[in-house]
Design an enzyme around this catalytic site. Sequence first.
Site, PDB file in Angstrom:
ATOM      1  N   SER A 162     -13.434 -23.099 -14.074  1.00  0.00           N
ATOM      2  CA  SER A 162     -12.498 -23.787 -13.578  1.00  0.00           C
ATOM      3  C   SER A 162     -12.778 -25.223 -13.486  1.00  0.00           C
ATOM      4  O   SER A 162     -14.153 -25.452 -13.256  1.00  0.00           O
ATOM      5  CB  SER A 162     -11.954 -23.435 -12.110  1.00  0.00           C
ATOM      6  OG  SER A 162     -11.215 -24.472 -11.339  1.00  0.00           O
ATOM      7  N   TYR A 175     -13.636 -20.015  -3.624  1.00  0.00           N
ATOM      8  CA  TYR A 175     -13.233 -20.009  -5.026  1.00  0.00           C
ATOM      9  C   TYR A 175     -13.980 -20.555  -5.905  1.00  0.00           C
ATOM     10  O   TYR A 175     -14.530 -20.199  -7.127  1.00  0.00           O
ATOM     11  CB  TYR A 175     -11.909 -20.187  -5.230  1.00  0.00           C
ATOM     12  CG  TYR A 175     -11.291 -20.370  -6.455  1.00  0.00           C
ATOM     13  CD1 TYR A 175     -10.858 -19.091  -7.307  1.00  0.00           C
ATOM     14  CD2 TYR A 175     -11.240 -21.475  -7.262  1.00  0.00           C
ATOM     15  CE1 TYR A 175     -10.634 -19.154  -8.574  1.00  0.00           C
ATOM     16  CE2 TYR A 175     -10.781 -21.631  -8.477  1.00  0.00           C
ATOM     17  CZ  TYR A 175     -10.449 -20.525  -9.257  1.00  0.00           C
ATOM     18  OH  TYR A 175      -9.970 -20.543 -10.638  1.00  0.00           O
TER      19      TYR A 175
END
Length: 270
Positions: A162, A175
Amino acid sequence: MPEQDKKEKTLAGAGRHQGKTALVTGGSRGIGRAISRRLAREGALIAVHYGHDEAAADRTVKEIETDGGRAFAIHAELGVPGDAAALWTAFDRELAAYAPDAEPGLDILVNNAGITLPRPIEQVTEEAYDRVFAVNTKAPFFILQQSLGRLRDGGRIINVSSAATRFAYPSIIAYCMTKAAMDHLTLPLAVQLAPRNITVNAVAPGFTETEINPTLKDPRIRQALSAHSVFDRLGQPEDIADVVAFVASDDARWVTGQWLDAAGGVHLGL
């Protein structure tokens, strides 16, 4: 998508993965679905992994078959004890059933499955922390560990990371930590597997339009997130799939241990 665009999409990379077998974790929806379909269009036999949504996996397999590709679904819940072993048992069984004459093993492994945890640090419970790390970090670690005997020389490993690991996003702190761990895992594996001509890379999406982010239904949030990209739009799953297909190909044989930004120039304009 216009018919001409569809035709060009089909022709791009046609046959590039012919004769290869690929496993895409979380391959039934969102970015994983787009990756599965893209690799299949280029000739790969796809193992579409799913954790809970069997109907979505079946739809993705049927879509691939309608496009002229080959695929089968495999089920394994991630984030539970023994998840990696269950996944590989299902893969071995379903591959043998689908293509009994095919050579056992794997050419492309895409670690895509993951969950979000949209909470700042003060709202993250131990249970939620353990869960997001179990699915996003522990599961792919042991999936990778148990793939090494199946992965053929010259193979490809792609970890879907990400762009959030490069910026400060307090609202998704846990996350981001899970994806940062996968970024680092990419580096030593690239060194370890280089003698076998196996490349290991991370592909990092930015704000991408998938059902994993229900907040995108709010027009104000969509506009705000789109503005982060220099292209002033959200990423589409196909944008990420095209990058993964390249990294998985022989065209990227000299690329390993890299973190590839597939975020549409997020924050470049700042």
